[in-house]
Design an enzyme around this catalytic site. Structure first.
Site, short mmCIF file in Angstrom:
data_model
loop_
_atom_site.label_atom_id
_atom_site.label_comp_id
_atom_site.label_asym_id
_atom_site.label_seq_id
_atom_site.Cartn_x
_atom_site.Cartn_y
_atom_site.Cartn_z
CG ASN A 180 39.23 54.83 58.68
OD1 ASN A 180 39.10 55.90 58.10
ND2 ASN A 180 39.41 54.76 59.98
CD GLU A 281 38.81 65.26 64.31
OE1 GLU A 281 39.31 64.58 65.22
OE2 GLU A 281 38.04 66.21 64.51
CD GLU A 488 35.98 66.34 61.40
OE1 GLU A 488 35.82 65.11 61.46
OE2 GLU A 488 36.46 66.91 60.41
#
Ligand code: ADP
Length: 510
Positions: A180, A281, A488
């Protein structure tokens, strides 16, 4: 919404797309950036077979890419390990200069990089350009952070000893990324890893390897030494065997993954055998809460930005809209108006397009299933509701949504906007926190005390207050609960790739 459709999704036959959307589109990217071989040890290498990369909007084949297997993955890990010996000893400033050069090249080639993203992942060109800038910003940010990874000198309890805490790179990092954000999910990890002195092997998503390979081309041009950045693309069929090497090889010290919670759990189990460091994540299920005191226009703008970017395929996407009774009618009316006025379905390379296709028909099937489930339990379709040919999905607004519906219990990853009406702050927080994941959450209110109360109470890693778009290299990105492990971006992102070593300097005569 502009698409012309002829049949309801509740009938089985899919509505056709307008003829203009079926024409052929050409990728048209300058040759050096359109790479199809793997990049291992600073060389472009072919695998024994290839796999096709398709334009999700049309199904047209864009390229055939080397289909790496465990052998190529192992070679890449070994190349990264060899390169790490000198990369980890280079000065922080030397690494910083190379990351900065890589950033400059991304900016120089931003239009071609954006076209690659649009064609392999479907998002509108304007958003792809936004992703390239966002992606490049991580190389810029970590080129700066590289020089500020200070350790500590700690006051010692003994006169003859000094205590030093040194920051050192963990070693080889396996980087496994989703489709994505085909570029930014790589640089967000790799920028931090390289800045820390780690070397990497990237396995891009099977749908979107071209952006990863273009990054490798630019890394080479920037002078990143051979073996520091490796890319092993592979098909869905080869993914488990490549994943096995990347997550289990003893030379790999760290796994950084962005993707679904289900796959994250598989990789965590693989990592356990050799006790590797991990950053995860994973999925989200973001609540978007609009309180009575909210600026409704701002809330509508936030909802549009947060929900419909990338056709709803982002992990920080709002997934459950909770609107307080006092502003419910006004919010729904203005939101419906904004959807009509702003959303245009089409191929991502058309300038007017705001809504590209979903990544594949499985993704569209999932959204259709959630809509049917919601309607069967009493929801009302106020806008859209239909799937079109291919994997296009009409942006859909659902009212009368309740917490027993699938769309309020699992991530949609599509342009579905379900709205639940609530009465009290406690009720909204109970619904918002009733999920086993917690990545992002959004709150719209003008009441300062409420802002503080709700921000602290929300069980998520990222909170947008009166804002629908939050991500930036300077801030942390990451979730709580089953949304993952680690952070992150920001000054913390680099720590995911560092070990702290305690050195005790003893026997001092002072
Ligand atoms: P999606 O279902 O949207 O494809 P995933 O979380 O499965 O999302 O995919 C994200 C990334 O994880 C992709 O690069 C995919 O190839 C990779 N992946 C999926 N399964 C594995 C596995 N067993 N080992 C390594 N990588 C995997």
């Amino acid at each position: 919404m502009a698409a012309v459709c002829t049949r309801s999704f509740l009938g089985r036959v899919l509505p056709p797309l307008p003829a203009a959307m079926l024409r052929r589109y050409s990728l048209d990217v300058s040759a050096p950036l359109l790479r199809t071989q793997a990049y291992v040890g600073g060389r472009w290498v072919s695998a024994a077979s290839v796999f096709p990369v398709l334009d999700p909007a049309t199904g047209q084949e864009l390229a055939r890419v080397s289909d790496c297997g465990p052998a190529e993955a192992k070679q890449a890990v070994e190349a990264a390990h060899r390169a790490g010996r000198s990369w980890s000893r280079d000065t922080a400033k030397e690494r910083s200069v190379l990351l900065r050069r890589w950033f400059d090249l991304m900016i120089q080639h931003k239009d071609d990089l954006a076209r690659l993203i649009t064609f392999e992942c479907g998002k509108p060109l304007r958003e792809s350009l936004g992703e390239v800038l966002y992606s490049a910003s991580f190389l810029e940010w970590f080129s700066e952070e590289a020089r500020r990874t200070y350790g500590d000198i700690v006051p010692s309890p003994a006169k003859d000893r000094k205590i030093f805490l040194l920051k050192q790179p963990v070693g080889v990092a396996s980087i496994i990324t989703p489709w994505n954000f085909p570029s930014a999910m790589i640089t967000r990890k790799v920028g931090a890893a390289l800045a820390a002195g780690c070397t990497v092997v990237v396995k891009p998503a099977e749908d979107t390897p071209l952006s990863a390979l273009a990054l490798a081309e630019l890394a080479q041009q920037a002078g990143i030494p051979p073996g520091v950045f490796n890319v092993v693309p592979c098909s869905r069929e080869k993914t488990p065997s490549v994943g096995q090497v990347l997550c289990c090889d003893p030379l790999v010290a760290k796994i950084s993954f962005t993707g679904s919670t289900a796959t994250g759990k598989v990789l965590l189990k693989l990592a356990a055998d050799t006790v590797k460091r991990v950053s995860m994540e994973l999925g989200g299920h973001a609540p978007f809460i609009v309180f009575d005191s909210a600026d409704v226009d701002r809330a509508v703008a936030g909802a549009m930005a947060s929900k419909f970017r990338n056709s709803g395929q982002t992990c920080v996407c709002s997934n459950r809209f909770l609107v307080q009774s006092g502003v419910y009618d006004r919010f729904m009316e203005k939101l419906g108006g904004a959807m009509d006025a702003e959303l245009r379905i089409g191929h991502g390379s058309e300038p007017q397009t705001t809504q590209g296709p979903l990544i594949n028909s499985r993704a569209a099937d999932k959204v259709v299933h959630q809509i049917s489930d919601a309607v069967s339990r009493g929801a009302t379709v106020l806008k859209g509701g239909r799937r079109l040919e291919g994997s296009y999905m009409e942006p859909t607004l659902l009212a009368d949504v309740t917490t027993d519906m699938l769309c309020t219990r699992e991530e949609s990853f599509g342009p579905l906007l379900p709205v639940i009406r609530f009465n009290t702050e406690e009720e909204a927080l109970a619904i918002a926190n009733s999920s086993n994941v917690g990545l992002a959450g959004y709150v719209f209110t003008q009441d300062v005390s409420q802002i503080w109360r709700v921000t602290e109470a929300l069980e998520v890693g990222i909170v947008g207050v009166n804002e629908g778009l939050l991500s930036t290299a300077e801030a942390t990105f990451g979730g709580v609960k089953q949304s993952g492990l680690g952070r992150e971006g920001s000054k913390y992102g680099i720590e995911e790739y560092q070990e702290v070593k305690y050195m005790c300097l003893g026997g001092l005569q002072v």
